[in-house]
Design a protein around this motif. Structure first.
Motif, PDB file in Angstrom:
ATOM      1  N   ASP A 257      19.564  10.715  15.054  1.00 36.63           N
ATOM      2  CA  ASP A 257      19.736   9.265  14.959  1.00 36.63           C
ATOM      3  C   ASP A 257      18.361   8.612  15.009  1.00 36.63           C
ATOM      4  OD1 ASP A 257      22.840   8.882  15.306  1.00 36.63           O
ATOM      5  OD2 ASP A 257      22.232  10.319  16.851  1.00 36.63           O
ATOM      6  N   ILE A 258      17.986   7.958  13.920  1.00 31.65           N
ATOM      7  CA  ILE A 258      16.646   7.377  13.854  1.00 31.65           C
ATOM      8  C   ILE A 258      16.589   6.344  12.740  1.00 31.65           C
ATOM      9  CG2 ILE A 258      15.703   9.071  12.223  1.00 31.65           C
ATOM     10  CD1 ILE A 258      13.135   9.073  13.934  1.00 31.65           C
ATOM     11  N   VAL A 259      15.684   5.383  12.885  1.00 32.32           N
ATOM     12  CA  VAL A 259      15.385   4.416  11.830  1.00 32.32           C
ATOM     13  C   VAL A 259      13.902   4.547  11.498  1.00 32.32           C
ATOM     14  CG1 VAL A 259      15.308   1.989  11.162  1.00 32.32           C
ATOM     15  CG2 VAL A 259      17.186   2.823  12.587  1.00 32.32           C
ATOM     16  N   ILE A 260      13.589   4.797  10.250  1.00 38.01           N
ATOM     17  CA  ILE A 260      12.212   5.001   9.811  1.00 38.01           C
ATOM     18  C   ILE A 260      11.814   3.896   8.837  1.00 38.01           C
ATOM     19  CG2 ILE A 260      10.641   6.511   8.516  1.00 38.01           C
ATOM     20  CD1 ILE A 260      11.262   7.605  11.223  1.00 38.01           C
ATOM     21  N   ASP A 261      10.657   3.278   9.089  1.00 36.34           N
ATOM     22  CA  ASP A 261      10.083   2.287   8.174  1.00 36.34           C
ATOM     23  C   ASP A 261       8.907   2.920   7.439  1.00 36.34           C
ATOM     24  OD1 ASP A 261      11.654  -0.130   8.713  1.00 36.34           O
ATOM     25  OD2 ASP A 261      10.810   0.007  10.727  1.00 36.34           O
ATOM     26  N   ILE A 262       8.954   2.859   6.129  1.00 36.89           N
ATOM     27  CA  ILE A 262       7.947   3.513   5.283  1.00 36.89           C
ATOM     28  C   ILE A 262       7.360   2.480   4.330  1.00 36.89           C
ATOM     29  CG2 ILE A 262       7.527   5.390   3.643  1.00 36.89           C
ATOM     30  CD1 ILE A 262      10.192   6.631   4.644  1.00 36.89           C
ATOM     31  N   THR A 263       6.053   2.507   4.157  1.00 38.06           N
ATOM     32  CA  THR A 263       5.384   1.702   3.136  1.00 38.06           C
ATOM     33  C   THR A 263       4.864   2.633   2.055  1.00 38.06           C
ATOM     34  OG1 THR A 263       4.706   0.007   4.719  1.00 38.06           O
ATOM     35  CG2 THR A 263       3.494   0.102   2.639  1.00 38.06           C
ATOM     36  N   ILE A 264       5.224   2.346   0.818  1.00 40.27           N
ATOM     37  CA  ILE A 264       4.780   3.160  -0.313  1.00 40.27           C
ATOM     38  C   ILE A 264       3.923   2.283  -1.228  1.00 40.27           C
ATOM     39  CG2 ILE A 264       5.504   4.503  -2.323  1.00 40.27           C
ATOM     40  CD1 ILE A 264       7.993   5.283  -0.718  1.00 40.27           C
ATOM     41  N   GLU A 265       2.695   2.707  -1.396  1.00 44.20           N
ATOM     42  CA  GLU A 265       1.721   1.986  -2.223  1.00 44.20           C
ATOM     43  C   GLU A 265       1.632   2.708  -3.563  1.00 44.20           C
ATOM     44  OE1 GLU A 265      -2.873   0.332  -1.617  1.00 44.20           O
ATOM     45  OE2 GLU A 265      -1.968   1.747  -0.203  1.00 44.20           O
ATOM     46  N   GLN A 266       1.825   1.976  -4.640  1.00 44.41           N
ATOM     47  CA  GLN A 266       1.872   2.589  -5.968  1.00 44.41           C
ATOM     48  C   GLN A 266       1.158   1.679  -6.962  1.00 44.41           C
ATOM     49  OE1 GLN A 266       5.895   3.709  -7.061  1.00 44.41           O
ATOM     50  NE2 GLN A 266       5.351   4.132  -9.180  1.00 44.41           N
ATOM     51  N   GLY A 267       0.781   2.209  -8.116  1.00 37.72           N
ATOM     52  CA  GLY A 267       0.175   1.403  -9.172  1.00 37.72           C
ATOM     53  C   GLY A 267      -1.304   1.150  -9.012  1.00 37.72           C
ATOM     54  N   VAL A 268      -1.927   1.703  -7.972  1.00 29.76           N
ATOM     55  CA  VAL A 268      -3.344   1.443  -7.716  1.00 29.76           C
ATOM     56  C   VAL A 268      -4.200   1.935  -8.873  1.00 29.76           C
ATOM     57  CG1 VAL A 268      -5.282   1.957  -6.173  1.00 29.76           C
ATOM     58  CG2 VAL A 268      -3.002   1.522  -5.221  1.00 29.76           C
ATOM     59  N   GLU A 269      -3.906   3.141  -9.356  1.00 30.22           N
ATOM     60  CA  GLU A 269      -4.705   3.715 -10.445  1.00 30.22           C
ATOM     61  C   GLU A 269      -4.547   2.943 -11.740  1.00 30.22           C
ATOM     62  OE1 GLU A 269      -3.986   6.626  -7.289  1.00 30.22           O
ATOM     63  OE2 GLU A 269      -2.668   5.295  -8.427  1.00 30.22           O
ATOM     64  N   MET A 270      -3.494   2.149 -11.873  1.00 31.02           N
ATOM     65  CA  MET A 270      -3.240   1.365 -13.079  1.00 31.02           C
ATOM     66  C   MET A 270      -3.806  -0.051 -12.975  1.00 31.02           C
ATOM     67  SD  MET A 270       0.769   2.349 -13.589  1.00 31.02           S
ATOM     68  CE  MET A 270       0.893   1.481 -15.159  1.00 31.02           C
ATOM     69  N   GLY A 271      -4.350  -0.408 -11.808  1.00 26.09           N
ATOM     70  CA  GLY A 271      -4.802  -1.784 -11.605  1.00 26.09           C
ATOM     71  C   GLY A 271      -3.654  -2.739 -11.353  1.00 26.09           C
ATOM     72  N   ARG A 272      -2.485  -2.230 -10.942  1.00 30.39           N
ATOM     73  CA  ARG A 272      -1.325  -3.066 -10.652  1.00 30.39           C
ATOM     74  C   ARG A 272      -0.742  -2.645  -9.290  1.00 30.39           C
ATOM     75  NH1 ARG A 272       0.284  -6.310 -14.923  1.00 30.39           N
ATOM     76  NH2 ARG A 272       2.062  -6.885 -13.600  1.00 30.39           N
ATOM     77  N   ARG A 273      -1.519  -2.853  -8.248  1.00 28.67           N
ATOM     78  CA  ARG A 273      -1.128  -2.410  -6.906  1.00 28.67           C
ATOM     79  C   ARG A 273       0.215  -3.004  -6.497  1.00 28.67           C
ATOM     80  NH1 ARG A 273      -2.262  -4.447  -1.583  1.00 28.67           N
ATOM     81  NH2 ARG A 273      -2.302  -2.775  -0.011  1.00 28.67           N
ATOM     82  N   SER A 274       1.068  -2.142  -5.970  1.00 30.81           N
ATOM     83  CA  SER A 274       2.402  -2.530  -5.523  1.00 30.81           C
ATOM     84  C   SER A 274       2.612  -2.032  -4.102  1.00 30.81           C
ATOM     85  CB  SER A 274       3.478  -1.921  -6.432  1.00 30.81           C
ATOM     86  OG  SER A 274       3.233  -2.209  -7.789  1.00 30.81           O
ATOM     87  N   LEU A 275       3.386  -2.790  -3.328  1.00 30.79           N
ATOM     88  CA  LEU A 275       3.762  -2.381  -1.979  1.00 30.79           C
ATOM     89  C   LEU A 275       5.283  -2.395  -1.874  1.00 30.79           C
ATOM     90  CD1 LEU A 275       1.167  -4.224   0.287  1.00 30.79           C
ATOM     91  CD2 LEU A 275       1.318  -1.768  -0.146  1.00 30.79           C
ATOM     92  N   ILE A 276       5.850  -1.236  -1.604  1.00 27.23           N
ATOM     93  CA  ILE A 276       7.294  -1.069  -1.517  1.00 27.23           C
ATOM     94  C   ILE A 276       7.642  -0.718  -0.073  1.00 27.23           C
ATOM     95  CG2 ILE A 276       9.292   0.192  -2.409  1.00 27.23           C
ATOM     96  CD1 ILE A 276       7.412   0.971  -4.816  1.00 27.23           C
ATOM     97  N   ASP A 277       8.483  -1.529   0.534  1.00 25.01           N
ATOM     98  CA  ASP A 277       8.932  -1.263   1.900  1.00 25.01           C
ATOM     99  C   ASP A 277      10.291  -0.562   1.853  1.00 25.01           C
ATOM    100  OD1 ASP A 277       6.717  -2.500   3.173  1.00 25.01           O
ATOM    101  OD2 ASP A 277       7.606  -4.465   2.810  1.00 25.01           O
ATOM    102  N   VAL A 278      10.394   0.571   2.519  1.00 26.06           N
ATOM    103  CA  VAL A 278      11.628   1.344   2.554  1.00 26.06           C
ATOM    104  C   VAL A 278      12.026   1.543   4.014  1.00 26.06           C
ATOM    105  CG1 VAL A 278      12.751   3.523   1.968  1.00 26.06           C
ATOM    106  CG2 VAL A 278      11.057   2.535   0.408  1.00 26.06           C
TER     107      VAL A 278
END
Length: 306
Positions: A257-278
């Motif tokens: 039983d657990i709740v995990i918060d994850i941040t995924i950073e994507q698009g940096v190499e494309m010059g379109r940095r994105s931050l996705i919260d999961v």
């Protein structure tokens, strides 16, 4: 001449011209499947959404999602961006204004929750993945290495082997050694075609989601996604793959039983940095819910002539 309105937004960012581009057709009534596919191919974004009245009045809308080559049952950034658009246009289909939207999609009902700024405008949205985590075929390391043009030794197996995972849309997921290796990845279309014939000949086209953990924070990940078989050389933000990855990693934890918060950073190499919260919830040893969230920025609006 018949025409249809569109708007575009950048998703998983608060800054225009970053994040992942999305075109939304807020009222797609009267469009044929062929016209929807042609419009998606014209934009050449990773996805375009088409909004229709709901079949069930208890829901907000029916949402269909098209890539440049095909319709898909679910995707992350199209849902977040569509929720953002509809939340700021609450009069579509005479739906009451509110902060919880329900979308009818091929993968099931997708529930979206809106976050508003001090002026009452929608600034962000989160969605619940429509399906539980499913783990499919284990992918051999040589296939991953050839698809990404990397040395096979760069693929990590400590946490999991490369594997197909899904919370509504399947992706091949593999962990790499470090940021330098991730930055060197380059899709090999011929290898992707071979992988598609081997691993997804009768399913969705083979797409590869690569990630690495940042040493200072193991729950802050950097990722890249390649899907050249779907005319997406690289995607700047992939919410559905991020949800699948978060669910996969949480399922492998020893805690029941657990709740995990994850941040995924994507698009940096494309010059379109994105931050996705999961955020992933695990109860009784099973993943019980995956929430994918991010901010959005409005970019363009106009008319498409048919």
């Amino acid at each position: 001449m018949k025409s249809v309105a569109y708007v575009t937004v950048d998703v998983f960012t608060s800054e225009r011209f970053s994040g992942n581009q999305l075109a939304v057709i807020p009222d797609a009534r009267g469009l044929t499947d062929a016209q929807m596919q042609a419009i998606a191919a014209e934009f050449r974004y990773s996805e375009v959404t088409f909004v229709l009245p709901p079949r069930d009045a208890a829901n907000t809308a029916q949402v269909r999602i098209f890539t440049p080559t095909m319709e898909v049952p679910f995707a992350g950034h199209p849902n977040v961006g569509t929720a953002f658009v509809l939340g700021n246009q609450p009069d579509i289909f005479d739906q009451p204004a509110g902060n919880v939207l329900r979308f009818e999609e091929k993968a099931g009902i997708v529930e979206a929750t809106l976050t508003r700024d001090a002026d009452g405008r929608v600034a962000a949205a989160s969605i619940l993945a429509p399906q539980p985590l499913s783990r499919g075929t284990v992918i051999d390391e040589d296939t991953v290495a050839r698809c990404a043009s990397l040395d096979i030794r760069a693929i990590r197996r400590m946490t999991h082997a490369p594997v197909i995972a899904s919370v509504g849309l399947p992706f091949a997921i593999a962990e790499l050694d470090d940021l330098e290796t991730l930055g060197k990845a380059c899709p090999n279309t011929a290898a992707f075609a071979q992988a598609g014939r081997r691993y997804s000949a009768e399913e969705d086209q083979f797409a590869l989601f690569l990630y690495t953990r940042l040493p200072e924070n193991p729950w802050h990940l950097r990722a890249r996604m390649f899907a050249p078989l779907d005319n997406i050389i690289e995607d700047p933000a992939t919410g559905s793959a991020s949800g699948a990855l978060g669910a996969l990693l949480t399922s492998l934890l020893p805690e029941k039983d657990i709740v995990i918060d994850i941040t995924i950073e994507q698009g940096v190499e494309m010059g379109r940095r994105s931050l996705i919260d999961v955020q992933v919830r695990k109860a009784g040893g099973k993943v019980s819910g995956v929430r994918i969230a991010g901010r959005c920025a409005a970019v363009m609006s106009g008319m498409i002539h048919l």
